[in-house]
Design an enzyme around this catalytic site. Structure first.
Site, short mmCIF file in Angstrom:
data_model
loop_
_atom_site.label_atom_id
_atom_site.label_comp_id
_atom_site.label_asym_id
_atom_site.label_seq_id
_atom_site.Cartn_x
_atom_site.Cartn_y
_atom_site.Cartn_z
N CYS A 11 0.84 -1.20 0.00
CA CYS A 11 0.00 0.00 0.00
C CYS A 11 0.87 1.25 0.00
O CYS A 11 0.69 2.16 0.79
CB CYS A 11 -0.94 -0.04 1.21
SG CYS A 11 -2.23 1.21 1.13
N GLY A 12 1.86 1.25 -0.87
CA GLY A 12 2.75 2.40 -1.00
C GLY A 12 2.23 3.36 -2.06
O GLY A 12 1.02 3.57 -2.19
N VAL A 14 2.03 3.16 -5.34
CA VAL A 14 1.13 2.58 -6.35
C VAL A 14 -0.12 1.99 -5.69
O VAL A 14 -1.24 2.24 -6.11
CB VAL A 14 1.86 1.49 -7.18
CG1 VAL A 14 0.90 0.85 -8.17
CG2 VAL A 14 3.06 2.10 -7.90
N GLY A 15 0.11 1.22 -4.61
CA GLY A 15 -1.02 0.55 -3.95
C GLY A 15 -2.09 1.51 -3.50
O GLY A 15 -3.30 1.25 -3.67
N LYS A 205 13.71 -4.35 -17.26
CA LYS A 205 12.68 -4.09 -18.25
C LYS A 205 13.11 -4.59 -19.63
O LYS A 205 12.28 -5.13 -20.39
CB LYS A 205 12.39 -2.58 -18.30
CG LYS A 205 11.75 -2.08 -17.00
CD LYS A 205 11.77 -0.55 -16.92
CE LYS A 205 11.09 -0.06 -15.65
NZ LYS A 205 11.34 1.39 -15.42
N GLY A 304 5.37 6.62 -11.38
CA GLY A 304 4.43 7.44 -10.60
C GLY A 304 3.25 6.60 -10.17
O GLY A 304 2.88 5.63 -10.83
#
EC number: 1.1.1.3
Lengths: 429, 429
Positions: A11-12, A14-15, A205, A304
């Site tokens: 839950c940072g 992004v979360g 990536k 982001g």
């Protein structure tokens, strides 16, 4: 309609955006999926922490393993990052037949095989659009839209931090350290910027992109990686004077015979007329060359909270639809089973500046050395004269091994005092 | 593995490339689908005609209706174009439970509802990535990748012919007619260029994009359409002098209250710094703004046999996989059921040049008229003086109705001799 229940791991940045969007867009999501999406629980490291979004405290748990094991959880979203405990949790969810959406590039590039096998065994979906280039729809186009084409090359700016730093160096003449500090002050770079500036993030990536582009299994270990810490303001200024800009590129290229591919991350000079040259600030962009489609480019925000959450939710809608329809999205495609060749076999071009004595015969001896290594020179320009004489050379395409051997030979020549400004040149062939 | 059998309707520029790729990439396609794809038949207008690709004469037929009705055909590819007989054939195929891949933008924009309903009834897939922006993966990202986001605006160059003409006018100063002739000579424009230069082609694509972006049903009739035939070399030069470039844009924008949307095709001035400004020649590019993802851009070849065939084959692989899995891709999504508002309600900005007498009080009277219509002026610049005096005005954002009323009022003012250079301004808000 019975809701589909979603467990969120992490839950940072992004979360918390995922939770916000699940609430704010609940009606739209339900209409698009065909059933409501309901948050079943949120696994966090610490319960009491202040968060960017309001979460029902009853949903929070520190016991992620029990959360993914719950029978009432259909779909697991993993945005913790890192190898463990993420891998164990994803495998646990998949092996229980749940579907998983993850943004975890490091894990996919390190051990994607384990995840894909767990998805296959559990007959669930594993979606990971958010793992590369944030909000930019890129993996789905590669995996689905180009499924009838033959990808030849992927050339991308996939790390926003390094693009921000290089863009500042280019536009203001700043040194690497000053540009890095500015990026840190603005939150574009982390306190420990190693993963970005040394190219680890881009390499993960690149591995994911190469795997999709060439229908093969590729890990980060196969990626040749060089960071941007050695780039000086002088390198940037010289490139600029020649009509080039320096970018950190992730490059996946099929060999000419189609039997292998190269995958690498390194800074390179690209012409200012190339579409990637105009990619400013922390934006990402990926250029894809396919046999029939020709040149395609995808551009947008690579990181982001909200942009990454957009990609996560797109995947969430897809896997939720699949569950309702009792089906699965496309599996991992590795049928081509190609391998990455060593960096030495990669074909590229090189820019270099040689400090030489300005006397007759110097160019002849330099040219002779290039010829000995079968490297042909595209342009050579003499700058300054006397003791300041410098030969600025750009080669034609040659293998990286031949180019490296040429550099070593030049460093041993008595007439060459120093070799500087060594940089690969890409994007103009 | 039992092959999936494909009927091809049309063997022109795109169809012949589809046949070539089905042959050349047969092994890859089989591996990606999970079963071989086999050409069951090719419907053509005339049998004897010379074609760009070798086709087994036994596969050719002029009886398209019988071909799509055959029990051994699983998937139908329609690349005939136009409304009939394409619509009848697609409906016939779908109602028999076959899946259809089409590139037919005109038909989708005219009567997509009939096709989608037939797909729903027959439980087959209807895929149409190739109908907009050729090879550029755009519809799948809109339909799937952004399914968890809220699209606010789509702004695109979706017609290569007009972009080629406007790009030539911009780079060489050519007149519209000279640029059109060059485009015709190079094969970028057809002998009868009406569909392109009057914006019909772009309007059909705009309707398709608006439908996907806003989860609503949109036909070409809802699209406000203006072509590029009135654009003069002077318009292009003035735009250039102000740091703008003129492009034919397809714009789909949600209203501020989210209850309706505007969809329009018209030439507009965009700042040279906008990513779409750099789209040269016959390339296409589409800018998408979504609430969470932010700004995204998709760039590539919008037309041509091989690029369009690449998009067709991507869809073919998807629908073939779905058939093997006994499932279907995402259906038409029209749950939002929004309507297009009239052009008058669209918010935009306007550039204009007024020939006026150079005497005191002129600017005050002009400004008064703008104020009367509630249109505020962003910049006004006086050029020349005496009888040659010209006021070049760019407005702030206002409704198209207010802008139109202002123009009418200006034309009636005795101090205004002529209003020229009227052009909407987009892409800098």
């Amino acid at each position: 309609m019975k809701p589909l229940r979603v467990a969120l791991l992490g839950c940072g940045v992004v979360g918390s955006q995922v939770i916000r969007l699940l609430h704010e867009q609940a009606d739209d999501l339900a209409a698009r999926v065909g059933a409501p999406l309901e948050l079943a629980g949120v696994a966090v490291r610490r319960l009491g922490r202040k968060r960017d979004v309001e979460v029902d405290p009853a949903l929070l748990t520190t016991d992620a393993e029990s959360l993914v094991a719950r029978d009432d959880v259909d779909i697991v979203i993993e945005v913790i990052g890192g190898i463990e405990p993420a891998r164990g949790l994803i495998v646990s969810a998949l092996s229980r037949g749940k579907s998983v959406v993850t943004a975890n590039k490091a894990l996919l590039a390190e051990d994607g095989a384990t995840l894909h096998e767990a998805a296959r065994a559990g007959k669930g979906d594993l979606y990971f659009e958010a793992s590369v280039a944030g909000a930019i729809p890129l993996l789905r186009p590669l995996r689905e839209s180009l499924a009838g084409d033959h990808v030849k090359r992927v050339l991308g700016i996939v790390n926003g931090t390094t693009n921000y730093i290089l863009d500042k160096m280019d536009s203001t003449g700043a040194s690497f350290n000053d540009a890095l500090e500015e990026a840190q002050a603005l939150g574009y770079a982390e306190a420990d910027p190693t993963a970005d500036i040394e190219g680890f993030d881009a390499a993960a990536k690149a591995a994911i992109l190469a795997g999709l582009a060439f229908h093969s299994r590729v890990t980060a270990a196969a990626v040749h990686r060089e960071g941007i810490t050695e780039i000086t303001a002088t390198d940037v200024a010289s490139a600029k004077a020649m009509g080039y800009v320096i970018k950190l590129l992730a490059i996946c290229a099929r060999s000419d015979d189609g039997r292998s591919f190269g995958v690498r991350v390194h800074p390179a000079m690209i012409p200012r007329t190339h579409p990637l040259a105009g990619v400013r600030e922390a934006y990402n962009a990926v250029f894809v060359e396919a046999e029939s489609a020709g040149q395609l480019m995808f551009y947008g925000k690579g990181a982001g909270g909200a942009p990454t959450a957009s990609a996560v939710l797109g995947d969430l809608v897809a896997v939720a639809r699949n569950r309702l329809a009792g089906t699965r999205g496309p599996e991992e495609s590795t049928y081509a089973d190609l391998s990455a060749h060593p960096m030495g076999e990669t074909v590229t071009r090189l820019h270099m500046a040689l400090d030489v004595a300005d006397k007759p015969g110097v160019l002849a001896r330099v040219a002779e050395l290039f010829a000995k290594h079968d490297v042909s020179i595209q342009t050579v320009r003499q700058e300054g004269h006397g003791d300041d004489a410098q030969l600025v050379i750009v080669t034609h395409r040659a293998t990286d091994a031949a180019l490296t051997a040429t550099l070593e030979g030049l460093r041993e020549l008595d007439i060459v005092r120093a070799v500087t400004g060594v940089m690969r040149v890409e994007g103009d062939d």
